[in-house]
Design an enzyme around this catalytic site. Structure first.
Site, PDB file in Angstrom:
ATOM      1  N   GLU A  95       4.036 111.663  -4.811  1.00  0.00           N
ATOM      2  CA  GLU A  95       3.755 112.009  -3.416  1.00  0.00           C
ATOM      3  C   GLU A  95       2.888 113.261  -3.330  1.00  0.00           C
ATOM      4  O   GLU A  95       2.050 113.379  -2.428  1.00  0.00           O
ATOM      5  CB  GLU A  95       5.063 112.211  -2.646  1.00  0.00           C
ATOM      6  CG  GLU A  95       5.925 110.961  -2.501  1.00  0.00           C
ATOM      7  CD  GLU A  95       5.392 109.979  -1.469  1.00  0.00           C
ATOM      8  OE1 GLU A  95       4.334 110.244  -0.858  1.00  0.00           O
ATOM      9  OE2 GLU A  95       6.043 108.925  -1.274  1.00  0.00           O
ATOM     10  N   LYS A 126       1.721 117.582   5.788  1.00  0.00           N
ATOM     11  CA  LYS A 126       2.474 116.570   6.541  1.00  0.00           C
ATOM     12  C   LYS A 126       2.794 117.063   7.945  1.00  0.00           C
ATOM     13  O   LYS A 126       2.711 116.300   8.914  1.00  0.00           O
ATOM     14  CB  LYS A 126       3.761 116.192   5.811  1.00  0.00           C
ATOM     15  CG  LYS A 126       4.473 115.034   6.508  1.00  0.00           C
ATOM     16  CD  LYS A 126       5.429 114.299   5.624  1.00  0.00           C
ATOM     17  CE  LYS A 126       5.903 113.009   6.282  1.00  0.00           C
ATOM     18  NZ  LYS A 126       6.888 112.290   5.445  1.00  0.00           N
ATOM     19  N   HIS A 142      10.921 105.074  -5.994  1.00  0.00           N
ATOM     20  CA  HIS A 142       9.896 104.996  -4.953  1.00  0.00           C
ATOM     21  C   HIS A 142       8.594 105.638  -5.422  1.00  0.00           C
ATOM     22  O   HIS A 142       7.510 105.062  -5.261  1.00  0.00           O
ATOM     23  CB  HIS A 142      10.398 105.686  -3.687  1.00  0.00           C
ATOM     24  CG  HIS A 142       9.382 105.764  -2.596  1.00  0.00           C
ATOM     25  ND1 HIS A 142       8.887 104.648  -1.960  1.00  0.00           N
ATOM     26  CD2 HIS A 142       8.747 106.835  -2.030  1.00  0.00           C
ATOM     27  CE1 HIS A 142       8.001 105.017  -1.046  1.00  0.00           C
ATOM     28  NE2 HIS A 142       7.900 106.333  -1.069  1.00  0.00           N
ATOM     29  N   ASN A 153       0.524 106.805   4.030  1.00  0.00           N
ATOM     30  CA  ASN A 153       1.040 105.640   3.315  1.00  0.00           C
ATOM     31  C   ASN A 153       0.126 105.188   2.182  1.00  0.00           C
ATOM     32  O   ASN A 153       0.260 104.049   1.712  1.00  0.00           O
ATOM     33  CB  ASN A 153       1.272 104.488   4.290  1.00  0.00           C
ATOM     34  CG  ASN A 153       2.432 104.751   5.220  1.00  0.00           C
ATOM     35  OD1 ASN A 153       3.542 105.018   4.776  1.00  0.00           O
ATOM     36  ND2 ASN A 153       2.175 104.700   6.514  1.00  0.00           N
ATOM     37  N   ARG A 209      24.058 107.727  20.783  1.00  0.00           N
ATOM     38  CA  ARG A 209      22.675 107.785  21.277  1.00  0.00           C
ATOM     39  C   ARG A 209      21.919 109.054  20.864  1.00  0.00           C
ATOM     40  O   ARG A 209      20.930 109.413  21.484  1.00  0.00           O
ATOM     41  CB  ARG A 209      22.641 107.618  22.803  1.00  0.00           C
ATOM     42  CG  ARG A 209      23.178 106.275  23.279  1.00  0.00           C
ATOM     43  CD  ARG A 209      22.955 106.069  24.760  1.00  0.00           C
ATOM     44  NE  ARG A 209      23.367 104.734  25.169  1.00  0.00           N
ATOM     45  CZ  ARG A 209      24.591 104.417  25.600  1.00  0.00           C
ATOM     46  NH1 ARG A 209      25.512 105.360  25.674  1.00  0.00           N
ATOM     47  NH2 ARG A 209      24.864 103.191  25.950  1.00  0.00           N
ATOM     48  N   ARG A 260      -1.342 109.272  11.078  1.00  0.00           N
ATOM     49  CA  ARG A 260      -0.199 109.381  10.172  1.00  0.00           C
ATOM     50  C   ARG A 260      -0.131 108.235   9.178  1.00  0.00           C
ATOM     51  O   ARG A 260       0.468 108.365   8.100  1.00  0.00           O
ATOM     52  CB  ARG A 260       1.107 109.468  10.985  1.00  0.00           C
ATOM     53  CG  ARG A 260       2.335 109.714  10.117  1.00  0.00           C
ATOM     54  CD  ARG A 260       3.575 110.044  10.921  1.00  0.00           C
ATOM     55  NE  ARG A 260       4.706 110.246  10.042  1.00  0.00           N
ATOM     56  CZ  ARG A 260       5.902 110.667  10.424  1.00  0.00           C
ATOM     57  NH1 ARG A 260       6.136 110.937  11.705  1.00  0.00           N
ATOM     58  NH2 ARG A 260       6.881 110.826   9.558  1.00  0.00           N
ATOM     59  N   HIS A 291       5.676  99.518  -1.811  1.00  0.00           N
ATOM     60  CA  HIS A 291       6.847  98.912  -1.178  1.00  0.00           C
ATOM     61  C   HIS A 291       7.033  97.471  -1.635  1.00  0.00           C
ATOM     62  O   HIS A 291       8.176  97.002  -1.776  1.00  0.00           O
ATOM     63  CB  HIS A 291       6.710  98.968   0.342  1.00  0.00           C
ATOM     64  CG  HIS A 291       6.967 100.318   0.916  1.00  0.00           C
ATOM     65  ND1 HIS A 291       6.765 100.617   2.245  1.00  0.00           N
ATOM     66  CD2 HIS A 291       7.427 101.466   0.346  1.00  0.00           C
ATOM     67  CE1 HIS A 291       7.074 101.886   2.464  1.00  0.00           C
ATOM     68  NE2 HIS A 291       7.470 102.407   1.327  1.00  0.00           N
ATOM     69  N   LYS A 293      10.905 110.321  10.003  1.00  0.00           N
ATOM     70  CA  LYS A 293      11.059 108.893   9.733  1.00  0.00           C
ATOM     71  C   LYS A 293      12.448 108.658   9.152  1.00  0.00           C
ATOM     72  O   LYS A 293      12.797 109.234   8.119  1.00  0.00           O
ATOM     73  CB  LYS A 293      10.007 108.405   8.744  1.00  0.00           C
ATOM     74  CG  LYS A 293       8.668 108.063   9.356  1.00  0.00           C
ATOM     75  CD  LYS A 293       7.797 107.404   8.299  1.00  0.00           C
ATOM     76  CE  LYS A 293       6.490 106.902   8.879  1.00  0.00           C
ATOM     77  NZ  LYS A 293       5.669 106.237   7.853  1.00  0.00           N
ATOM     78  N   HIS A 336       1.490 102.992  -0.566  1.00  0.00           N
ATOM     79  CA  HIS A 336       2.784 102.481  -0.150  1.00  0.00           C
ATOM     80  C   HIS A 336       2.785 100.982   0.153  1.00  0.00           C
ATOM     81  O   HIS A 336       3.824 100.332   0.023  1.00  0.00           O
ATOM     82  CB  HIS A 336       3.295 103.254   1.068  1.00  0.00           C
ATOM     83  CG  HIS A 336       3.755 104.644   0.744  1.00  0.00           C
ATOM     84  ND1 HIS A 336       2.922 105.593   0.180  1.00  0.00           N
ATOM     85  CD2 HIS A 336       4.950 105.257   0.913  1.00  0.00           C
ATOM     86  CE1 HIS A 336       3.597 106.719   0.015  1.00  0.00           C
ATOM     87  NE2 HIS A 336       4.823 106.537   0.448  1.00  0.00           N
ATOM     88  N   GLU A 383       3.018 107.470  14.188  1.00  0.00           N
ATOM     89  CA  GLU A 383       2.130 106.665  13.353  1.00  0.00           C
ATOM     90  C   GLU A 383       1.285 105.686  14.146  1.00  0.00           C
ATOM     91  O   GLU A 383       1.182 104.506  13.826  1.00  0.00           O
ATOM     92  CB  GLU A 383       2.951 105.918  12.287  1.00  0.00           C
ATOM     93  CG  GLU A 383       2.145 105.568  11.047  1.00  0.00           C
ATOM     94  CD  GLU A 383       3.005 105.072   9.902  1.00  0.00           C
ATOM     95  OE1 GLU A 383       2.943 103.865   9.618  1.00  0.00           O
ATOM     96  OE2 GLU A 383       3.726 105.883   9.295  1.00  0.00           O
TER      97      GLU A 383
END
Length: 356
Positions: free
Chosen positions: A182, A224, A262, A242, A118, A238, A249, A140, A245, A234
């Protein structure tokens, strides 16, 4: 050395940027508990930097988990293998994981840290430009699924991020270029001056100028950190991170993880987003040309794979994490340093865009 903090209250943590941080036993050791740490890395990075880190942490007698290199291994299967390794070695809640690698290692290690017993501590030690400026900061963590990238994961912040400038000396040029996608993104969404700096000093940055490149990395991390501090999970702001993206993606998932890096997919995605902004009258053709020219200067692709149809894109984009109420959401640049989140792009617009 440069230093900044991600301000998240009790989850705040430092980012260190400097030379030879892999050898900084005092600073690294200060984040470790009494139990043995576990270094998680891959088969590419291990021969280059694993022995250095083991020697730095020799008093802590670290355990080591090495996995194959590549986006195609950021899966639930390798998530399970790392968890099994921790269980087999009786690792407790005071174990700290050290993610020594690029975005795949950082994402997978962070997700395991979020879930094992956990939640246990982890430290990011990013070894690619892309992970240094983006994926190692912000918490993330995730693995991929054949139906969508990063669809299974958690928001879970590291204890610290150690960005060692020296590791980029062994980074292949293609990986460096992917990281620059990026960096360009940060200029487009937040900092027009950074975008101009990338235009004016492309040769020096590509040559990894020892003063200029760390400053660029610091600025990206600073942007960032500021965004994450305002919107950790997000809910709104935030999402602007992206840019490119949604399309990117889709390219990665359709082509097969690892076929396109990527950053390469994000670069092509940013151009598509910019073209859509031109279609709506939000950007000029001249501004689009500047974006395309800059990406070309950093050896990045500026068009999507020819074999991808509009329907291919839509099928993958319908599974994007940003979507709400079944509507695909896009980040579009409206000026250098400014973007907007929209959800009213029609299939006809997408068909026009992708058939150009």
């Amino acid at each position: 050395m440069l230093e900044l903090n991600v301000e998240l209250g009790e989850r705040s943590y430092p980012i260190f940027i400097g030379d030879n941080l892999l050898r900084d036993s005092e600073r690294l050791g200060s984040f470790l508990g009494q139990n043995r740490p576990v270094i998680v890395t891959n088969e590419t990075i291990a021969p280059l930097y694993l022995d250095i880190l083991i020697n730095t942490l020799h008093e802590h007698q670290p355990l080591v988990f090495v996995m194959p290199d590549g986006e195609q291994f950021k899966t639930l299967q390798w998530f399970e293998r790392l968890n099994a390794f921790l269980l087999e070695h009786n690792c407790g809640r005071d174990t700290c994981l050290l993610a020594l690698g690029g975005g795949v290692i950082g994402d997978l290690t962070g997700f395991v840290a979020a879930c094992y017993q956990r939640g246990i501590d982890f430290i990011q030690i990013p070894t690619t430009l892309l992970s240094q400026v983006d994926s190692s900061v912000g918490g993330k963590t995730a693995v991929n699924h054949p139906l969508g990238k990063n669809m299974i994961g958690a928001f879970y912040q590291p204890q610290a991020v150690f960005i060692d400038n020296r590791v980029l000396n062994t980074l292949p040029s293609k990986e460096f270029a992917a990281g620059m996608a990026e960096v360009v993104k940060y200029g487009l969404i937040y900092d027009a001056d950074l975008f101009a700096q990338l235009e004016q000093h492309s040769d020096e940055i590509k040559a990894q100028h020892p003063q200029l490149l760390p400053q660029v990395i610091h600025r990206c991390c600073e942007i960032k950190a500021q965004i994450v501090a305002q919107d950790e999970k997000e809910a709104g702001l935030r999402a602007l991170l992206n840019l490119g993206h949604t399309f990117g993606h889709a390219i990665e998932a359709h082509m097969g993880y690892g076929q396109w890096l990527h950053g390469e997919a994000v670069a092509a995605g940013m151009v598509l987003a910019a073209k859509l902004a031109v279609m709506r009258g939000w950007l000029s053709e001249q501004e689009l040309t500047r974006i395309v020219t800059l990406l070309v200067n950093y050896d990045l692709p500026t068009s999507a794979p020819e074999q991808m149809s509009c329907q291919d894109f839509i099928a993958h984009m319908r599974k994007d994490k940003k979507n709400k109420a079944g509507r695909i959401r896009f980040i579009l640049p409206t000026a250098f340093g400014r973007c907007e989140l929209i959800d009213d792009v029609s299939e006809a617009e997408l068909d026009t865009l992708l058939s150009r």
